[in-house]
Design a protein around this motif. Structure first.
Motif, PDB file in Angstrom:
ATOM      1  N   UNK A  17       0.899  -1.148   0.025  1.00  0.00           N
ATOM      2  CA  UNK A  17       0.002   0.021   0.002  1.00  0.00           C
ATOM      3  C   UNK A  17       1.061   1.208  -0.120  1.00  0.00           C
ATOM      4  N   UNK A  18       0.296   2.529  -0.687  1.00  0.00           N
ATOM      5  CA  UNK A  18       1.378   3.456  -0.759  1.00  0.00           C
ATOM      6  C   UNK A  18       1.586   3.950   0.805  1.00  0.00           C
ATOM      7  N   UNK A  19       2.565   4.440   1.131  1.00  0.00           N
ATOM      8  CA  UNK A  19       2.941   4.896   2.363  1.00  0.00           C
ATOM      9  C   UNK A  19       2.139   6.384   2.423  1.00  0.00           C
ATOM     10  N   UNK A  34      20.745   0.421  -4.460  1.00  0.00           N
ATOM     11  CA  UNK A  34      21.663   1.279  -3.923  1.00  0.00           C
ATOM     12  C   UNK A  34      22.990   1.026  -4.488  1.00  0.00           C
ATOM     13  N   UNK A  35      23.884   2.024  -4.329  1.00  0.00           N
ATOM     14  CA  UNK A  35      25.309   2.027  -4.748  1.00  0.00           C
ATOM     15  C   UNK A  35      25.144   2.299  -6.319  1.00  0.00           C
ATOM     16  N   UNK A  36      24.292   2.953  -6.931  1.00  0.00           N
ATOM     17  CA  UNK A  36      24.277   3.064  -8.010  1.00  0.00           C
ATOM     18  C   UNK A  36      23.822   1.803  -9.080  1.00  0.00           C
ATOM     19  N   UNK A  37      23.330   1.030  -8.224  1.00  0.00           N
ATOM     20  CA  UNK A  37      22.525  -0.189  -9.156  1.00  0.00           C
ATOM     21  C   UNK A  37      21.040   0.024  -9.324  1.00  0.00           C
ATOM     22  N   UNK A  38      20.539  -0.746 -10.504  1.00  0.00           N
ATOM     23  CA  UNK A  38      19.187  -0.270 -10.857  1.00  0.00           C
ATOM     24  C   UNK A  38      18.456  -1.233  -9.649  1.00  0.00           C
ATOM     25  N   UNK A  39      17.181  -0.704  -9.580  1.00  0.00           N
ATOM     26  CA  UNK A  39      16.355  -1.406  -8.593  1.00  0.00           C
ATOM     27  C   UNK A  39      14.833  -1.053  -9.008  1.00  0.00           C
ATOM     28  N   UNK A  40      13.830  -1.951  -8.547  1.00  0.00           N
ATOM     29  CA  UNK A  40      12.306  -1.634  -8.915  1.00  0.00           C
ATOM     30  C   UNK A  40      11.600  -1.631  -7.701  1.00  0.00           C
ATOM     31  N   UNK A  41      10.645  -0.836  -7.818  1.00  0.00           N
ATOM     32  CA  UNK A  41       9.621  -0.553  -6.629  1.00  0.00           C
ATOM     33  C   UNK A  41       8.482  -0.987  -7.293  1.00  0.00           C
ATOM     34  N   UNK A  42       7.632  -1.943  -6.800  1.00  0.00           N
ATOM     35  CA  UNK A  42       6.209  -2.404  -7.096  1.00  0.00           C
ATOM     36  C   UNK A  42       5.374  -1.650  -5.999  1.00  0.00           C
ATOM     37  N   UNK A  43       4.476  -0.915  -6.518  1.00  0.00           N
ATOM     38  CA  UNK A  43       3.443  -0.397  -5.558  1.00  0.00           C
ATOM     39  C   UNK A  43       2.200  -0.610  -5.866  1.00  0.00           C
ATOM     40  N   UNK A  44       1.494  -1.321  -4.786  1.00  0.00           N
ATOM     41  CA  UNK A  44       0.083  -1.856  -5.024  1.00  0.00           C
ATOM     42  C   UNK A  44      -0.662  -0.628  -4.415  1.00  0.00           C
TER      43      UNK A  44
END
Length: 82
Positions: A17-19, A34-44
């Protein structure tokens, strides 16, 4: 390193759930990539919560991709088998 918490290197974060605040979103989303690496956030989010995520996107300068419950963009027509 930091004196509290764990320093994890994760590629994905799932937010069920969204904060309540943009700062909360950024804090939780910051656990990935982190540290310049790619990341993905999945927000329901429900339809009622979607405007909150859109506001966070504008405020924080984030690019959010919106998908419907079946994995397609809300603008895409449903297939004949749906």
């Amino acid at each position: 390193r930091h004196g509290r918490g764990l320093d994890l290197d994760v590629g994905y974060v799932l937010l069920p759930a969204p904060p309540a605040t943009p700062a909360g979103y950024l804090h939780l989303a910051g656990r990935c990539g982190r540290q310049g690496k790619p990341g993905t956030v999945v927000s329901l989010a429900t339809h009622q919560q979607a405007p909150r995520l859109a506001a966070y996107s504008r405020l924080l300068g984030l690019r959010l991709e919106r998908l419907g419950g079946d994995g397609r963009s809300p603008e895409e027509p449903a297939s004949a088998g749906s």
